[in-house]
Design an enzyme around this catalytic site. Structure first.
Site, PDB file in Angstrom:
ATOM      1  N   CYS A  69      76.023   1.472 -61.488  1.00  0.00           N
ATOM      2  CA  CYS A  69      76.795   2.533 -62.130  1.00  0.00           C
ATOM      3  C   CYS A  69      75.926   3.250 -63.172  1.00  0.00           C
ATOM      4  CB  CYS A  69      78.107   2.002 -62.702  1.00  0.00           C
ATOM      5  SG  CYS A  69      79.292   3.339 -63.060  1.00  0.00           S
ATOM      6  N   HIS A  79      80.475   0.235 -57.917  1.00  0.00           N
ATOM      7  CA  HIS A  79      80.510  -1.119 -58.476  1.00  0.00           C
ATOM      8  C   HIS A  79      80.637  -2.144 -57.350  1.00  0.00           C
ATOM      9  CE1 HIS A  79      81.000  -0.220 -62.782  1.00  0.00           C
ATOM     10  NE2 HIS A  79      81.543   0.900 -62.339  1.00  0.00           N
ATOM     11  N   GLU A  91      80.681  -5.282 -57.626  1.00  0.00           N
ATOM     12  CA  GLU A  91      81.534  -6.378 -58.098  1.00  0.00           C
ATOM     13  C   GLU A  91      83.016  -6.050 -57.984  1.00  0.00           C
ATOM     14  OE1 GLU A  91      81.097  -3.887 -61.833  1.00  0.00           O
ATOM     15  OE2 GLU A  91      79.943  -4.242 -59.998  1.00  0.00           O
TER      16      GLU A  91
END
Length: 193
Positions: A65, A174, A176
């Site tokens: 990011c 992202h 995650e």
């Protein structure tokens, strides 16, 4: 981010220590918030020097990011221009889409021979950003291997979604927060260490 990388199979140490970050098998540079604030945080721990020294030695780095955005030459947010780490030429600027921020799931257009997206080329990833790199300016003139650039589009505006450049990789989205696809991408990156 720590738990996601651990679930992907790595032993993780969260650190701001120069030598620990320099010596790690892989370094993840996360980023949240504004470009300028992220660069201030990096500079406070000499993070731009850690990144540069790791890359000079062929040591893997993954930016995520705003952690990807700061790898570029400079960023402009809210009228403030900030110098980045300058690993790639280019400008991080506000997306030119009818709705900003770009928040939610989106597909990406990954190039052939991608390592990061191997096996997950058609998957969707989770984005949360208002700024991005809208123009890839690095020219290699066939003297070095050109980076692999993955693109995405939001509201008709095309931007860099990921870059694979030897030991330096980065994603605008992202991983995650991107479910199974994001976990697979992290496993792919860990597999290159």
């Amino acid at each position: 981010m720590v738990r996601a990388v651990e679930r992907a199979g790595a032993q993780v140490e969260l650190t701001g220590d120069f030598q620990t970050a320099l010596d790690a098998d892989g370094l993840v540079v996360p980023g949240v918030g504004a470009f300028e604030a992220c660069m201030q945080g990096l500079r406070a721990i000499k993070g731009e020097r850690i990144i540069g020294r790791r890359l000079a030695g062929g040591r893997p780095v993954l930016g995520i990011c705003v952690g990807m955005q700061v790898l570029f030459e400079r960023g402009v947010e809210h009228g403030v221009e900030t110098e980045g780490c300058d690993e790639w030429p280019g400008l991080v600027e506000r997306l030119q889409a009818p709705v900003v921020p770009h928040m939610g799931w989106n597909t990406v257009d990954a190039p052939e021979s991608t390592a990061l997206f191997n096996g997950i080329e058609g998957e969707r990833f989770y984005f949360v950003h208002s700024y991005g790199v809208r123009d890839w300016t690095l020219q290699t003139n066939d003297r070095t291997r050109a980076p692999l650039v993955t693109w995405a589009e939001h509201g008709g505006d095309r931007f860099v979604a990921a870059v694979e450049n030897g030991p330096l990789c980065a994603t605008q989205f992202h991983p995650e927060k991107s479910g199974d696809a994001g976990a697979a991408l992290l496993r792919n990156w860990i597999g290159t260490l």
